[in-house]
Design an enzyme around this catalytic site. Structure first.
Site, PDB file in Angstrom:
ATOM      1  N   HIS A  52       0.518  -1.187  -0.098  1.00 25.92           N
ATOM      2  CA  HIS A  52      -0.051   0.136  -0.142  1.00 25.92           C
ATOM      3  C   HIS A  52       0.678   1.433   0.015  1.00 25.92           C
ATOM      4  CE1 HIS A  52       0.580  -0.243   4.532  1.00 25.92           C
ATOM      5  NE2 HIS A  52       0.185   1.256   4.616  1.00 25.92           N
ATOM      6  N   HIS A  54       2.026   3.763   1.756  1.00 27.72           N
ATOM      7  CA  HIS A  54       1.811   4.489   2.353  1.00 27.72           C
ATOM      8  C   HIS A  54       3.727   5.182   2.965  1.00 27.72           C
ATOM      9  CE1 HIS A  54      -1.810   4.264   5.754  1.00 27.72           C
ATOM     10  NE2 HIS A  54      -1.853   5.085   4.775  1.00 27.72           N
ATOM     11  N   ASP A  56       5.939   4.882   5.046  1.00 33.44           N
ATOM     12  CA  ASP A  56       7.325   3.572   5.782  1.00 33.44           C
ATOM     13  C   ASP A  56       6.839   2.071   4.674  1.00 33.44           C
ATOM     14  OD1 ASP A  56       4.632   3.468   6.592  1.00 33.44           O
ATOM     15  OD2 ASP A  56       4.662   1.978   7.471  1.00 33.44           O
ATOM     16  N   HIS A  57       6.250   2.427   3.629  1.00 31.48           N
ATOM     17  CA  HIS A  57       6.161   1.366   3.180  1.00 31.48           C
ATOM     18  C   HIS A  57       6.852   1.431   2.039  1.00 31.48           C
ATOM     19  CE1 HIS A  57       3.774  -1.106   5.647  1.00 31.48           C
ATOM     20  NE2 HIS A  57       3.976   0.425   6.524  1.00 31.48           N
ATOM     21  N   HIS A 108      -7.356  -0.535   5.515  1.00 29.53           N
ATOM     22  CA  HIS A 108      -6.937  -0.030   6.131  1.00 29.53           C
ATOM     23  C   HIS A 108      -6.188   0.991   5.097  1.00 29.53           C
ATOM     24  CE1 HIS A 108      -2.840   1.362   8.246  1.00 29.53           C
ATOM     25  NE2 HIS A 108      -1.620   0.958   6.768  1.00 29.53           N
ATOM     26  N   ASP A 130       0.025  -3.764   6.426  1.00 25.77           N
ATOM     27  CA  ASP A 130      -0.860  -3.390   7.488  1.00 25.77           C
ATOM     28  C   ASP A 130      -1.903  -3.596   7.385  1.00 25.77           C
ATOM     29  OD1 ASP A 130       1.551  -2.363   8.293  1.00 25.77           O
ATOM     30  OD2 ASP A 130       0.774  -0.378   8.058  1.00 25.77           O
ATOM     31  N   HIS A 168       4.493  -4.582  10.896  1.00 18.58           N
ATOM     32  CA  HIS A 168       4.891  -4.389  12.200  1.00 18.58           C
ATOM     33  C   HIS A 168       5.703  -4.769  13.332  1.00 18.58           C
ATOM     34  CE1 HIS A 168       4.463   0.370  10.853  1.00 18.58           C
ATOM     35  NE2 HIS A 168       3.793  -0.360  10.256  1.00 18.58           N
TER      36      HIS A 168
END
Ligand SMILES: [Zn+2]
Ligand SMILES: [Zn+2]
Length: 256
Positions: A52, A54, A56-57, A108, A130, A168
């Site tokens: 996805h 985001h 942090d990905h 999410h 996530d 995570h």
């Protein structure tokens, strides 16, 4: 094939799968941990899978491009750093000679995808970003409770031995919440003790398995009597699965 969780930021894992020569990584939010892992093991970067959009990905993708021999695959319905090969539900992605099936799991984010390899000689592998965490699930940033409940239902239906590779290390805090939901779940109590020991030893609690998650993750257990009763006590208007799920998700957002 070796499956490794590369720690990134404070609690992310970038999953790396390699065959001793080539590697694929999933959700490289930063490049540095991937570059060191490639260099230490003398591996080439054969591909990147993205679940996805985001930061942090996806934050490390552009920096990794100069090392990348193959493609970046990412969800069709999301904005991923270009260029990437857009994938949707039912698509098949070939990495390191392994077939990964794309499963769309909105909730999410609106276009979140998971990648599932059915396995032949080894246990199946699921990269779920996530969406599903050990003992918990992602927050609903873009999707509805009904979507997330359905998405988790699809993942829960995968073979029990499937290795669950989430993005995570949220396990211990998820399990504190899970024990509040299901104080009578003996498997959950045992798993919590195991995970606390694992973390105390500095190791990842992941991958988990689908069978473990079915037995301990309250978000996959919305049809269980104790889970339903706890959700009703927190204001669920009915014992219906989506209503129980939505109540648990709201409760978890405030749980300390
Ligand atoms: Zn996310
Ligand atoms: Zn994340």
């Amino acid at each position: 094939m070796e499956l490794i969780a590369l720690p990134a930021f404070t609690d992310n894992y970038i999953w790396m799968l390699h065959d001793g020569t080539d590697a694929v990584v999933v959700d490289p939010g930063e490049a540095a941990p991937v570059l060191s892992a490639l260099d230490e093991r003398h591996l080439a970067l054969a591909g990147i899978l993205v679940t996805h959009h985001h930061g942090d990905h996806v934050g490390g993708i552009d920096e990794l491009r100069s090392r990348l021999k193959g493609a970046v695959h990412g969800p069709k319905r999301e904005r991923i750093p270009e260029p990437f090969v857009a994938v949707a539900d039912g698509d098949v992605v070939d990495v390191l000679g392994l077939r990964f099936e794309v499963i769309e799991v909105p909730g999410h984010t609106a276009g979140h995808v998971a990648y599932f390899h059915a396995g032949r000689d080894s246990a199946p592998i699921l990269f779920c970003g996530d969406t599903l965490f050990s003992g918990g699930c992602g927050r609903l940033f873009e999707g509805t409770a009904a979507q997330m409940h359905a998405s988790l239902g699809r993942l829960a239906a995968l073979p029990g031995e499937t290795r669950v590779c989430c993005a995570h290390e949220y396990t211990l805090s998820n399990l504190r919440f899970a024990r509040a939901v299901e104080p009578g779940n003996a498997a959950l109590a045992r798993y919590s003790a195991d995970c606390e020991a694992t973390r105390a030893a500095g190791r990842p609690t992941l991958p988990s398995t689908i069978a473990v998650e079915r037995s301990i993750n309250p978000f996959l257990r919305c049809d269980q009597a104790e889970v339903t009763a706890s959700a009703r006590a927190q204001g669920a208007r009915s014992p219906e699965g989506t209503e129980v799920f939505a109540t648990l998700r709201r409760w978890k957002n405030e749980f300390r």
